[in-house]
Scaffold this motif. Sequence first.
Motif, PDB file in Angstrom:
ATOM      1  N   GLN A 143      52.564  45.970   3.195  1.00 57.22           N
ATOM      2  CA  GLN A 143      53.464  46.103   4.356  1.00 57.22           C
ATOM      3  C   GLN A 143      52.675  46.130   5.662  1.00 57.22           C
ATOM      4  N   GLU A 144      51.625  46.960   5.693  1.00 60.24           N
ATOM      5  CA  GLU A 144      50.854  47.045   6.937  1.00 60.24           C
ATOM      6  C   GLU A 144      49.403  47.400   6.644  1.00 60.24           C
ATOM      7  N   LEU A 145      48.512  46.744   7.375  1.00 63.11           N
ATOM      8  CA  LEU A 145      47.086  47.065   7.265  1.00 63.11           C
ATOM      9  C   LEU A 145      46.711  47.976   8.420  1.00 63.11           C
ATOM     10  N   LEU A 146      46.010  49.060   8.124  1.00 61.87           N
ATOM     11  CA  LEU A 146      45.509  49.954   9.168  1.00 61.87           C
ATOM     12  C   LEU A 146      44.015  49.703   9.274  1.00 61.87           C
ATOM     13  N   LEU A 147      43.586  49.248  10.442  1.00 56.81           N
ATOM     14  CA  LEU A 147      42.201  48.795  10.597  1.00 56.81           C
ATOM     15  C   LEU A 147      41.370  49.904  11.239  1.00 56.81           C
ATOM     16  N   VAL A 148      40.335  50.363  10.504  1.00 63.05           N
ATOM     17  CA  VAL A 148      39.524  51.494  10.990  1.00 63.05           C
ATOM     18  C   VAL A 148      38.050  51.106  11.073  1.00 63.05           C
ATOM     19  N   ALA A 149      37.445  51.348  12.206  1.00 64.05           N
ATOM     20  CA  ALA A 149      35.986  51.226  12.406  1.00 64.05           C
ATOM     21  C   ALA A 149      35.705  51.918  13.738  1.00 64.05           C
ATOM     22  N   ARG A 150      34.449  52.020  14.131  1.00 61.10           N
ATOM     23  CA  ARG A 150      34.163  52.741  15.386  1.00 61.10           C
ATOM     24  C   ARG A 150      34.256  51.832  16.610  1.00 61.10           C
ATOM     25  N   GLN A 151      33.731  50.619  16.526  1.00 64.33           N
ATOM     26  CA  GLN A 151      33.696  49.764  17.723  1.00 64.33           C
ATOM     27  C   GLN A 151      35.022  49.016  17.899  1.00 64.33           C
ATOM     28  N   GLN A 152      35.561  49.076  19.116  1.00 69.69           N
ATOM     29  CA  GLN A 152      36.898  48.531  19.372  1.00 69.69           C
ATOM     30  C   GLN A 152      36.933  46.999  19.432  1.00 69.69           C
ATOM     31  N   GLN A 153      35.934  46.382  20.088  1.00 69.73           N
ATOM     32  CA  GLN A 153      36.018  44.940  20.309  1.00 69.73           C
ATOM     33  C   GLN A 153      36.101  44.139  18.990  1.00 69.73           C
ATOM     34  N   PRO A 154      35.206  44.427  18.007  1.00 67.68           N
ATOM     35  CA  PRO A 154      35.341  43.698  16.740  1.00 67.68           C
ATOM     36  C   PRO A 154      36.689  43.956  16.060  1.00 67.68           C
ATOM     37  N   LEU A 155      37.250  45.153  16.251  1.00 63.06           N
ATOM     38  CA  LEU A 155      38.567  45.446  15.658  1.00 63.06           C
ATOM     39  C   LEU A 155      39.650  44.569  16.291  1.00 63.06           C
ATOM     40  N   ILE A 156      39.552  44.410  17.612  1.00 66.86           N
ATOM     41  CA  ILE A 156      40.565  43.587  18.317  1.00 66.86           C
ATOM     42  C   ILE A 156      40.448  42.128  17.848  1.00 66.86           C
ATOM     43  N   GLU A 157      39.205  41.675  17.698  1.00 72.04           N
ATOM     44  CA  GLU A 157      39.009  40.284  17.235  1.00 72.04           C
ATOM     45  C   GLU A 157      39.529  40.091  15.812  1.00 72.04           C
ATOM     46  N   LEU A 158      39.273  41.097  14.962  1.00 66.95           N
ATOM     47  CA  LEU A 158      39.764  41.003  13.577  1.00 66.95           C
ATOM     48  C   LEU A 158      41.289  40.963  13.562  1.00 66.95           C
ATOM     49  N   GLN A 159      41.896  41.836  14.340  1.00 68.99           N
ATOM     50  CA  GLN A 159      43.361  41.894  14.401  1.00 68.99           C
ATOM     51  C   GLN A 159      43.932  40.543  14.825  1.00 68.99           C
ATOM     52  N   LYS A 160      43.267  39.930  15.808  1.00 69.62           N
ATOM     53  CA  LYS A 160      43.710  38.608  16.287  1.00 69.62           C
ATOM     54  C   LYS A 160      43.610  37.581  15.159  1.00 69.62           C
ATOM     55  N   SER A 161      42.468  37.600  14.461  1.00 68.61           N
ATOM     56  CA  SER A 161      42.266  36.577  13.418  1.00 68.61           C
ATOM     57  C   SER A 161      43.220  36.788  12.245  1.00 68.61           C
ATOM     58  N   LEU A 162      43.607  38.034  12.001  1.00 72.10           N
ATOM     59  CA  LEU A 162      44.549  38.309  10.897  1.00 72.10           C
ATOM     60  C   LEU A 162      45.991  38.034  11.322  1.00 72.10           C
TER      61      LEU A 162
END
Length: 345
Positions: free
Chosen positions: A180-199
């Motif tokens: 239903q939903e992926l919760l994306l956790v890591a410390r650095q924000q920029q790679p998280l935003i890029e991952l979210q975009k690619s997903l």
Amino acid sequence: MFGLIGHSTSFDDAKKKAMDLGYDHIAQGDLDVWCSAPPQLVEHVNIVSAIGKNIEGAYIDSCFVPEMLGRFKTARRKVLNAMELAQKKGINITALGGFTSIIFENFNLLQNKQVRNTTLEWERFTTGNTHTAWVICRQLELNAPLLGIDLKKARVAVVGATGDIGSAVCRWLSERTGVQELLLVARQQQPLIELQKSLGGGKILGLEDALPEADVVIWVASLPKTLEIDKAKLRKPCLMIDGGYPKNLDEKFNGSGVHVLKGGIVEFFTDIGWSMMELAAMEKPRREMFACFAEAMLLEFEGCHTNFSWGRNNITLEKMDFIGQASEKHGFSVIGLNPKLQAAI
Ligand code: NDP
């Protein structure tokens, strides 16, 4: 021939194993002695797969122990020396196990192709991360329903989402499993935003906020032992897949509706005549092993002599399909929840 580069889980374990193997002079030495000890090819093995393919392999102990992690030059030297030994022994494909792949990536050892008079050939090595990612996804797909978790309605937190394994797991879960939903956790924000975009989705959260929302938590980050988590705030049931190294989550969470599964571990269909997985504290050391080690075996079974898993965030779903199919064909299965525990659910 395939190779595995590994190490003991602690300095005490390493000394005990060295004593058992008859390396008394090293076994009795202090950490400084171990820092200068060369890698050892400690075991040869012959393996026949479920479809009758016969391969040979070797286990190389890098003589690294986690207590050396703070000693940058030592850690670097241990990994490079073990790789040099693997290459000199003519091993076609070698997996970097435990901390060795993390040291290789984090210390950027790609810059160190030359070890004395040997030029390392990267195509002889693999991190094994593609198989690890596939195994973790299958562990989720097979075990969550056993706890009554319907994946189509589940929130799955991936701790270490932007990492090599974590990002592959996220891609698989969003495109193949359909949670239903992926919760994306890591410390650095920029790679998280890029991952979210690619997903094309996923919710970025801090660990504290993600845990109470998650039906399943996939841990693919090495976390400090001191990490404190309030069990009372977790959902019940909750499946925790401990994919990090070392695997230290069960003592934190087990019991009261929180189920911890050792992530990234596979079981071979028959006993293997080696003793080395005892070092890695496997429950069935003749059959169980890290999925990254099994990747080197699979590549050898398939005659695929290439650095299949290499660099960061290069794992594709097609590669996961290939290694997953090979895994099942040659007789590996992913380990599941403890059967005693399942009976009690
Ligand atoms: P990477 O270094 O590529 O990724 C690590 C990820 O964890 C990054 O997303 C990083 O992001 C995140 N991270 C690190 N520390 C924290 C923290 N304190 N809180 C939240 N997120 C954190 O590693 P890999 O993908 O190669 O490996 C991941 C884990 O899997 C490692 O622990 C490794 O040992 C283990 N592993 C297990 C195997 C097995 O069991 N068979 C085989 C291979 C690896 P950021 O830095 O932004 O926080």
